[in-house]
Design a protein around this motif. Structure first.
Motif, mmCIF file in Angstrom:
data_model
loop_
_atom_site.group_PDB
_atom_site.id
_atom_site.type_symbol
_atom_site.label_atom_id
_atom_site.label_comp_id
_atom_site.label_asym_id
_atom_site.label_seq_id
_atom_site.Cartn_x
_atom_site.Cartn_y
_atom_site.Cartn_z
ATOM 1 N N LEU A 29 0.841 -1.170 -0.065
ATOM 2 C CA LEU A 29 -0.068 -0.048 -0.130
ATOM 3 C C LEU A 29 0.813 1.435 -0.200
ATOM 4 O O LEU A 29 0.571 2.371 -0.766
ATOM 5 N N LYS A 30 2.002 1.196 0.782
ATOM 6 C CA LYS A 30 2.880 2.413 0.668
ATOM 7 C C LYS A 30 3.568 2.617 -0.601
ATOM 8 O O LYS A 30 3.560 3.870 -1.150
ATOM 9 N N MET A 31 3.876 1.394 -1.243
ATOM 10 C CA MET A 31 4.410 1.682 -2.674
ATOM 11 C C MET A 31 3.259 2.165 -3.410
ATOM 12 O O MET A 31 3.645 3.034 -4.570
ATOM 13 N N LEU A 32 2.120 1.957 -3.437
ATOM 14 C CA LEU A 32 1.051 2.374 -4.448
ATOM 15 C C LEU A 32 0.858 3.757 -4.071
ATOM 16 O O LEU A 32 0.677 4.537 -4.833
ATOM 17 N N LYS A 33 0.792 4.256 -2.949
ATOM 18 C CA LYS A 33 0.708 5.513 -2.457
ATOM 19 C C LYS A 33 1.760 6.448 -2.956
ATOM 20 O O LYS A 33 1.803 7.558 -3.486
ATOM 21 N N LYS A 34 3.220 6.069 -2.818
ATOM 22 C CA LYS A 34 4.301 6.759 -3.565
ATOM 23 C C LYS A 34 4.029 6.885 -4.896
ATOM 24 O O LYS A 34 4.490 7.992 -5.397
ATOM 25 N N MET B 74 1.536 9.561 -5.655
ATOM 26 C CA MET B 74 2.076 10.916 -5.599
ATOM 27 C C MET B 74 3.190 11.257 -6.709
ATOM 28 O O MET B 74 2.866 12.325 -7.124
ATOM 29 N N MET B 75 3.670 10.184 -6.949
ATOM 30 C CA MET B 75 4.654 10.689 -8.446
ATOM 31 C C MET B 75 3.917 10.892 -9.443
ATOM 32 O O MET B 75 4.357 11.843 -10.282
ATOM 33 N N LEU B 76 2.844 10.116 -9.670
ATOM 34 C CA LEU B 76 1.899 10.336 -10.938
ATOM 35 C C LEU B 76 1.214 11.816 -10.680
ATOM 36 O O LEU B 76 1.271 12.615 -11.909
ATOM 37 N N GLU B 77 0.836 12.042 -9.745
ATOM 38 C CA GLU B 77 0.450 13.625 -9.391
ATOM 39 C C GLU B 77 1.350 14.495 -9.767
ATOM 40 O O GLU B 77 0.979 15.402 -10.270
ATOM 41 N N GLU B 78 2.537 14.411 -9.343
ATOM 42 C CA GLU B 78 3.355 15.703 -9.582
ATOM 43 C C GLU B 78 3.914 15.670 -10.887
ATOM 44 O O GLU B 78 3.679 16.836 -11.323
#
Length: 210
Positions: A143-148, A151-155
């Motif tokens: 889940l942490k990897m998916l959240k990271k 965030m990278m995709l949003e940036e």
């Protein structure tokens, strides 16, 4: 008239030798089966032809390996050297270990646990709890990897939106510059035209109105 005795020596003719081998092999195999059934004896027979082809028979109540072990015990002759004995012991150890692992696996699946006492159930419960904790830890890492990644995709999306906006502004500025330049050249061209080619305002026909 009785049958004549056959001299026991190697048959030189290869065809006759093969025919005799097939007949006598079948005969001795038949005798081995008969004595095994009639006398409840354990019989093991292995025959190799001159071409290396193997034929074998073993009583249904035993196996060739068991017969060889009994032969070794009763004759006192060692058929296996230390290397083979160690290998056999290692195979037995691995088989036993595999059987124990199969039993443990069934217990972890909740099978065959009725025969276990409470003390034997404790390590199984602990193993399941440890396994559950490991699974949850892996889920959290995932889940942490998916959240990271999110965030990278949003940036990245923000960066691309910013670049696209500036490109649009630059294109709009270029279009305005082209339009201003076009009208300016049009005025310059009109001012440079000879007087005779310039459009004159239409004068009313006074004579036609009379």
């Amino acid at each position: 008239m009785g049958r004549g005795k056959i001299e026991i020596k190697r048959i030189e003719n290869s065809t006759n030798r093969q025919v005799t081998f097939s007949k006598r092999r079948n005969g001795i195999m038949k005798k081995a089966r008969e004595i095994s059934v009639l006398c409840d004896a354990q019989v093991s027979l292995v025959i190799f032809s001159s071409l290396g082809k193997m034929s074998e028979y073993c009583s249904p109540s035993t196996t060739l390996s068991k017969m060889l072990e009994r032969y070794q015990q009763n004759s006192g002759k060692k058929l296996w050297d230390a290397k083979h004995e160690n290998l056999s012991a290692e195979i037995d150890r691995i088989k036993k270990e595999n059987d124990n692992m199969q039993i443990e696996l069934r217990h972890l699946k909740g099978e065959d646990v009725n025969s276990l006492n409470p003390k034997e159930l404790i390590p199984i419960e602990e193993a399941l709890q440890n396994g559950l904790a490991s699974v949850r830890e892996k889920q959290m890492d995932f889940l942490k990897m998916l959240k990271k990644k999110e965030m990278m995709l949003e940036e990245e999306n923000k960066r691309l939106t910013y670049l696209l906006h500036h490109q649009q502004l630059a294109m709009e500025g270029s279009m305005r510059d082209l339009d201003i330049s076009y009208h300016q050249k049009d005025r310059e061209f009109a001012s440079q035209m000879p007087m005779t080619f310039r459009l004159q305002p239409i004068q009313p026909n006074l004579q036609g109105n009379k």
